[in-house]
Design a protein around this motif. Sequence first.
Motif, PDB file in Angstrom:
ATOM      1  N   VAL A  14       2.813 -10.389   2.317  1.00 54.00           N
ATOM      2  CA  VAL A  14       1.765  -9.406   2.004  1.00 54.00           C
ATOM      3  C   VAL A  14       1.624  -8.406   3.150  1.00 54.00           C
ATOM      4  O   VAL A  14       1.522  -7.191   2.925  1.00 54.00           O
ATOM      5  CB  VAL A  14       0.421 -10.104   1.701  1.00 54.00           C
ATOM      6  CG1 VAL A  14      -0.717  -9.102   1.654  1.00 54.00           C
ATOM      7  CG2 VAL A  14       0.513 -10.873   0.405  1.00 54.00           C
ATOM      8  N   GLY A  15       1.637  -8.887   4.380  1.00 59.54           N
ATOM      9  CA  GLY A  15       1.522  -7.996   5.530  1.00 59.54           C
ATOM     10  C   GLY A  15       2.673  -7.005   5.615  1.00 59.54           C
ATOM     11  O   GLY A  15       2.465  -5.820   5.874  1.00 59.54           O
ATOM     12  N   ILE A  16       3.884  -7.468   5.365  1.00 61.65           N
ATOM     13  CA  ILE A  16       5.042  -6.580   5.434  1.00 61.65           C
ATOM     14  C   ILE A  16       5.007  -5.561   4.301  1.00 61.65           C
ATOM     15  O   ILE A  16       5.278  -4.373   4.528  1.00 61.65           O
ATOM     16  CB  ILE A  16       6.346  -7.400   5.424  1.00 61.65           C
ATOM     17  CG1 ILE A  16       6.492  -8.140   6.752  1.00 61.65           C
ATOM     18  CG2 ILE A  16       7.557  -6.520   5.154  1.00 61.65           C
ATOM     19  CD1 ILE A  16       7.639  -9.123   6.792  1.00 61.65           C
ATOM     20  N   VAL A  17       4.629  -5.989   3.100  1.00 62.08           N
ATOM     21  CA  VAL A  17       4.569  -5.059   1.960  1.00 62.08           C
ATOM     22  C   VAL A  17       3.513  -3.981   2.194  1.00 62.08           C
ATOM     23  O   VAL A  17       3.773  -2.782   1.991  1.00 62.08           O
ATOM     24  CB  VAL A  17       4.304  -5.827   0.647  1.00 62.08           C
ATOM     25  CG1 VAL A  17       3.939  -4.887  -0.478  1.00 62.08           C
ATOM     26  CG2 VAL A  17       5.514  -6.659   0.273  1.00 62.08           C
ATOM     27  N   VAL A  18       2.325  -4.374   2.639  1.00 65.15           N
ATOM     28  CA  VAL A  18       1.258  -3.398   2.890  1.00 65.15           C
ATOM     29  C   VAL A  18       1.646  -2.461   4.035  1.00 65.15           C
ATOM     30  O   VAL A  18       1.445  -1.240   3.947  1.00 65.15           O
ATOM     31  CB  VAL A  18      -0.080  -4.113   3.181  1.00 65.15           C
ATOM     32  CG1 VAL A  18      -1.134  -3.141   3.682  1.00 65.15           C
ATOM     33  CG2 VAL A  18      -0.567  -4.830   1.935  1.00 65.15           C
ATOM     34  N   THR A  19       2.235  -2.997   5.076  1.00 64.00           N
ATOM     35  CA  THR A  19       2.654  -2.163   6.200  1.00 64.00           C
ATOM     36  C   THR A  19       3.748  -1.186   5.785  1.00 64.00           C
ATOM     37  O   THR A  19       3.703  -0.010   6.167  1.00 64.00           O
ATOM     38  CB  THR A  19       3.131  -3.048   7.365  1.00 64.00           C
ATOM     39  OG1 THR A  19       2.068  -3.940   7.720  1.00 64.00           O
ATOM     40  CG2 THR A  19       3.498  -2.213   8.573  1.00 64.00           C
ATOM     41  N   LEU A  20       4.701  -1.636   5.002  1.00 66.19           N
ATOM     42  CA  LEU A  20       5.733  -0.721   4.501  1.00 66.19           C
ATOM     43  C   LEU A  20       5.131   0.369   3.623  1.00 66.19           C
ATOM     44  O   LEU A  20       5.551   1.527   3.682  1.00 66.19           O
ATOM     45  CB  LEU A  20       6.806  -1.486   3.730  1.00 66.19           C
ATOM     46  CG  LEU A  20       7.821  -2.227   4.563  1.00 66.19           C
ATOM     47  CD1 LEU A  20       8.757  -3.036   3.676  1.00 66.19           C
ATOM     48  CD2 LEU A  20       8.623  -1.266   5.425  1.00 66.19           C
ATOM     49  N   PHE A  21       4.138   0.009   2.820  1.00 65.36           N
ATOM     50  CA  PHE A  21       3.454   1.003   1.997  1.00 65.36           C
ATOM     51  C   PHE A  21       2.797   2.070   2.866  1.00 65.36           C
ATOM     52  O   PHE A  21       2.927   3.274   2.604  1.00 65.36           O
ATOM     53  CB  PHE A  21       2.411   0.319   1.113  1.00 65.36           C
ATOM     54  CG  PHE A  21       1.550   1.255   0.335  1.00 65.36           C
ATOM     55  CD1 PHE A  21       2.082   2.016  -0.694  1.00 65.36           C
ATOM     56  CD2 PHE A  21       0.209   1.393   0.636  1.00 65.36           C
ATOM     57  CE1 PHE A  21       1.291   2.894  -1.410  1.00 65.36           C
ATOM     58  CE2 PHE A  21      -0.588   2.262  -0.073  1.00 65.36           C
ATOM     59  CZ  PHE A  21      -0.051   3.015  -1.101  1.00 65.36           C
ATOM     60  N   PHE A  22       2.086   1.636   3.920  1.00 67.24           N
ATOM     61  CA  PHE A  22       1.455   2.594   4.823  1.00 67.24           C
ATOM     62  C   PHE A  22       2.488   3.446   5.550  1.00 67.24           C
ATOM     63  O   PHE A  22       2.324   4.660   5.687  1.00 67.24           O
ATOM     64  CB  PHE A  22       0.567   1.881   5.841  1.00 67.24           C
ATOM     65  CG  PHE A  22      -0.734   1.385   5.287  1.00 67.24           C
ATOM     66  CD1 PHE A  22      -1.292   1.929   4.148  1.00 67.24           C
ATOM     67  CD2 PHE A  22      -1.412   0.360   5.911  1.00 67.24           C
ATOM     68  CE1 PHE A  22      -2.490   1.470   3.642  1.00 67.24           C
ATOM     69  CE2 PHE A  22      -2.616  -0.104   5.416  1.00 67.24           C
ATOM     70  CZ  PHE A  22      -3.151   0.450   4.272  1.00 67.24           C
ATOM     71  N   VAL A  23       3.548   2.812   6.015  1.00 64.21           N
ATOM     72  CA  VAL A  23       4.577   3.545   6.760  1.00 64.21           C
ATOM     73  C   VAL A  23       5.268   4.561   5.853  1.00 64.21           C
ATOM     74  O   VAL A  23       5.450   5.721   6.238  1.00 64.21           O
ATOM     75  CB  VAL A  23       5.591   2.563   7.389  1.00 64.21           C
ATOM     76  CG1 VAL A  23       6.831   3.284   7.869  1.00 64.21           C
ATOM     77  CG2 VAL A  23       4.945   1.811   8.538  1.00 64.21           C
ATOM     78  N   LEU A  24       5.631   4.151   4.646  1.00 61.32           N
ATOM     79  CA  LEU A  24       6.335   5.058   3.741  1.00 61.32           C
ATOM     80  C   LEU A  24       5.440   6.172   3.211  1.00 61.32           C
ATOM     81  O   LEU A  24       5.923   7.258   2.886  1.00 61.32           O
ATOM     82  CB  LEU A  24       6.946   4.283   2.574  1.00 61.32           C
ATOM     83  CG  LEU A  24       8.102   3.362   2.942  1.00 61.32           C
ATOM     84  CD1 LEU A  24       8.539   2.562   1.728  1.00 61.32           C
ATOM     85  CD2 LEU A  24       9.259   4.148   3.521  1.00 61.32           C
ATOM     86  N   SER A  25       4.146   5.927   3.132  1.00 61.49           N
ATOM     87  CA  SER A  25       3.261   6.971   2.625  1.00 61.49           C
ATOM     88  C   SER A  25       2.725   7.883   3.716  1.00 61.49           C
ATOM     89  O   SER A  25       2.243   8.973   3.415  1.00 61.49           O
ATOM     90  CB  SER A  25       2.092   6.341   1.859  1.00 61.49           C
ATOM     91  OG  SER A  25       1.287   5.598   2.725  1.00 61.49           O
TER      92      SER A  25
END
Length: 122
Positions: A14-25
């Motif tokens: 969950v942490g990696i998915v949310v962080t990737l979402f923030f980074v990519l957006s």
Amino acid sequence: MAIKKRFFSAKVIVGIVVTLFFVLSFVPKLVLEFVEEGLPYFREIARSFVDWHDDPTAFVLSYLLGYILLWWKALPGSVLIILACILSVAFNLDNMGFLMFSLLALAVAVLYLTDLKKPQKT
């Protein structure tokens, strides 16, 4: 023991998915603004930490710093993420987009907080 291992992998995923979402957006916007404006854009980033209204820069950078801290020490990282969520929601009550970002970040912080190791009595 298996439940503990599954919970560990769930919080990491969950942490990696949310962080990737923030980074990519967010990071592409940050890079484009830096390419367009150059070094003076750093002053604008610093101003965003003072004025949180309608600017996700401070929130996302605080989240990323908190997430990096989570991997080293869970408590300070979680506290930083929770404070960023509180500030983001407090200054942007009229913007539901900030609430969605804050809820995702809050979920990551809470998952890591619930897995803190309790000291064993000897």
